[in-house]
Motif scaffolding. Sequence first.
Motif, short mmCIF file in Angstrom:
data_model
loop_
_atom_site.label_atom_id
_atom_site.label_comp_id
_atom_site.label_asym_id
_atom_site.label_seq_id
_atom_site.Cartn_x
_atom_site.Cartn_y
_atom_site.Cartn_z
N GLU A 183 3.54 -1.99 8.11
CA GLU A 183 3.65 -1.80 6.65
C GLU A 183 5.09 -1.85 6.19
O GLU A 183 5.41 -2.43 5.14
N LYS A 197 -2.78 -3.39 -1.08
CA LYS A 197 -2.31 -2.02 -0.92
C LYS A 197 -0.82 -1.98 -0.59
O LYS A 197 -0.08 -1.12 -1.09
N TYR A 198 -0.36 -2.90 0.23
CA TYR A 198 1.05 -2.98 0.59
C TYR A 198 1.92 -3.55 -0.53
O TYR A 198 3.15 -3.54 -0.41
N PHE A 211 6.32 -5.39 5.57
CA PHE A 211 5.79 -5.96 4.33
C PHE A 211 6.49 -5.35 3.12
O PHE A 211 6.84 -6.07 2.17
N VAL A 212 6.73 -4.05 3.14
CA VAL A 212 7.39 -3.38 2.02
C VAL A 212 8.81 -3.89 1.85
O VAL A 212 9.27 -4.14 0.72
#
Length: 425
Positions: free
Chosen positions: A183, A228-229, A186-187
């Motif tokens: 995650e 969501k990410y 991706f962020v």
Amino acid sequence: MKRILKNATIVTMNTQNDIIFGGQIEIEDNQIIYVGEPRDAQGEIVDCDGNIVMPGLVNTHCHLAMTLFRGYGENTNFKNWWVDYMRPLENKLQEGDCYYGATLGIMELIKNGVTTVADFYLNPEETAKAVVDTGIRANIGIGAITGKEILSEEYLNKELQSISISNLIKPILYAHSLYACDEGQFVELNKYAKIHGLLKSTHVSETLLEVGTITSKYGVTPIGLLEKYGFLDTPCILAHCVHCDQDDIDIMKNYNVTVSTNPSSNLILGSGIAPLFSYVKNQINVAIGTDGAASNNNLNMFKEMYLADNLQAGVMNHAQAIMTIDALKMATVRGAKALGYDNLGRLEEGYLADMIVIDTHKPNMQPVNDIFNNLVNACESNNIIMTIIDGIIVYKDDKYYCNAKYEDVVENCNRIIKRIENDFV
């Protein structure tokens, strides 16, 4: 320099899908300055002999240097292919190997009528050098290529600088996949994309195993997890999207996303057939990619167009599931749109001078009853007789006009793979 293409059957791919017979295209430097009926003009004359001139093809998903591994891992599903074959081979790559693999891939693309490619692979700085030496237009992926990278603004700035060596190169932020990246990666890419206005891309929903694993672990599908990410918040290209349901599609259509379909690769690895009909029906932009030569096993966008069109007809029992003109647009103007170009993929005044000349005198292109149908369903890569990129002829009549020497590239690619094979003994 001014170049004039005369006596051409011009497939413009403009909003009216106009075809101009006996037409003329004028190029000045790297731009198209005229498309239309014959007129007096001064410059270098190229007589097209009635052949088709159309926009160069746009390959929105490729792993160029994987040409080195063409033919490995045959008759295996995706997981075995990736884990048991590709990763061990990639671990043996040395500095300079990806340059030769990428150069060979680009030369294959240019010969096959591709003028723009989006590439995602190891050592992107070597791919950038291959782009310079061949003259192709390219979006080169930087970021979480393997999933092991520790991403930061400093790291991404360094990667961006390493590939920014030509006006033909644009960066694209890349996270390999949800199963290879975390995650945080991706962020970090989301943040960098928003600051610098860059496109992003990732593999997603390529196999049922991936979808099942992600859904079991996170309680949402891969598309839902990308949402969501925050990965879908800015423009991005989602490669494969073979196994997306209606809930996924309802998410995707709310964002500026493009599906890059890679039908040959998905067939060879037993991954499935993407529901392109549903994407098009829901007004999601669809473009086409070849994937790498290790899972295709060639880089032929005409084959991909044919499959993108006709697989839908077979699966849906509906011959008009994907219209022929739509398949052609997926490989040209819609691919250009996906990669952030508003002046590419059409033959119009003011557009970049990327185009190909297709020999219509060969048996497979005669008679010419329907040009669009011929291009998608009859044309082969060996019909390409000229490739022009950024106003420059880079390929003509089986000869390359660039800094890379084909024989040298092939010799080095065979040397590299022989060395790698010997390492396993």
